[in-house]
Design a protein around this motif. Structure first.
Motif, mmCIF file in Angstrom:
data_model
loop_
_atom_site.group_PDB
_atom_site.id
_atom_site.type_symbol
_atom_site.label_atom_id
_atom_site.label_comp_id
_atom_site.label_asym_id
_atom_site.label_seq_id
_atom_site.Cartn_x
_atom_site.Cartn_y
_atom_site.Cartn_z
ATOM 1 N N SER A 26 2.774 2.538 -0.371
ATOM 2 C CA SER A 26 2.426 3.962 -0.433
ATOM 3 C C SER A 26 1.699 4.393 -1.705
ATOM 4 O O SER A 26 0.965 5.375 -1.697
ATOM 5 N N ASP A 27 1.881 3.655 -2.787
ATOM 6 C CA ASP A 27 1.177 4.037 -4.024
ATOM 7 C C ASP A 27 -0.034 3.150 -4.281
ATOM 8 O O ASP A 27 -0.613 3.187 -5.353
ATOM 9 N N ALA A 28 -0.450 2.396 -3.283
ATOM 10 C CA ALA A 28 -1.639 1.550 -3.413
ATOM 11 C C ALA A 28 -2.734 2.030 -2.466
ATOM 12 O O ALA A 28 -3.590 1.267 -2.045
ATOM 13 N N CYS A 29 -2.662 3.292 -2.102
ATOM 14 C CA CYS A 29 -3.680 3.889 -1.250
ATOM 15 C C CYS A 29 -3.921 5.308 -1.746
ATOM 16 O O CYS A 29 -3.097 5.869 -2.468
ATOM 17 N N THR A 79 5.647 -9.657 9.083
ATOM 18 C CA THR A 79 5.331 -8.334 8.568
ATOM 19 C C THR A 79 3.884 -8.288 8.134
ATOM 20 O O THR A 79 3.373 -9.231 7.553
ATOM 21 N N MET A 80 3.237 -7.181 8.424
ATOM 22 C CA MET A 80 1.898 -6.950 7.926
ATOM 23 C C MET A 80 2.020 -5.898 6.837
ATOM 24 O O MET A 80 2.601 -4.838 7.057
ATOM 25 N N VAL A 81 1.511 -6.195 5.663
ATOM 26 C CA VAL A 81 1.547 -5.257 4.545
ATOM 27 C C VAL A 81 0.181 -4.588 4.463
ATOM 28 O O VAL A 81 -0.837 -5.260 4.357
ATOM 29 N N ILE A 82 0.192 -3.262 4.521
ATOM 30 C CA ILE A 82 -1.055 -2.496 4.529
ATOM 31 C C ILE A 82 -0.960 -1.422 3.464
ATOM 32 O O ILE A 82 0.041 -0.732 3.359
ATOM 33 N N SER A 83 -2.007 -1.286 2.691
ATOM 34 C CA SER A 83 -2.050 -0.170 1.749
ATOM 35 C C SER A 83 -3.055 0.839 2.293
ATOM 36 O O SER A 83 -4.252 0.612 2.288
ATOM 37 N N GLY A 84 -2.523 1.930 2.808
ATOM 38 C CA GLY A 84 -3.366 2.998 3.312
ATOM 39 C C GLY A 84 -3.796 2.825 4.744
ATOM 40 O O GLY A 84 -3.187 2.098 5.517
#
Length: 136
Positions: A97-100, A73-78
């Motif tokens: 979703s709340d880190a972007c 898994t790749m975790v992406i913020s924004g």
């Protein structure tokens, strides 16, 4: 771990994409808001490319090909384009979703709706709980 940030390569932002120029979106070269926060800052030789526009090309040029990570898994913020690129490369993408953010609540909500079919969306609290469960 690979971190990506969006930052103009020039002080006046002339290198920005047409979309960013039209909407007035600019993160100045070296600005505070381009820095990765201390709590998750890169360690050792972790990679921090400074533009997302060519994220896919960057991965391939540095031999970080999908075959190496396909089952992870790749975790992406924004950053919608990074999420699309990662998805196209075969990653299972999780967006925090709340880190972007973007410059308005309305645009932020629209971005989350637009990208939801490309990724699983979780809050920071949900992600931290998931990581804690994996570690225990």
């Amino acid at each position: 771990m690979i971190y990506t940030t969006i930052e103009s390569l020039t002080l006046d932002g002339r290198d920005r994409s047409l979309d960013y120029k039209i909407t007035g979106f600019d993160v100045a070269k070296g600005a505070w808001d381009v820095q990765v926060i201390d709590q998750i800052a890169p360690q050792g030789d972790e990679i921090v490319p400074r533009q997302n526009l060519f994220f896919r090309l960057y991965l391939h040029q540095h031999r970080l090909c999908p075959a190496q990570f396909r089952r992870q898994t790749m975790v992406i913020s924004g950053v919608e384009s990074a999420i699309r690129d990662a998805c196209d490369l075969g990653y299972m993408v999780t967006q925090v979703s709340d880190a972007c953010l973007t410059y308005s609540a309305q645009r932020h909500a629209q971005s989350l709706r637009t990208i939801q079919s490309y990724c699983r969306q979780v809050t920071t609290q949900q992600l931290v709980a998931e990581i804690a469960n994996i570690r225990s």
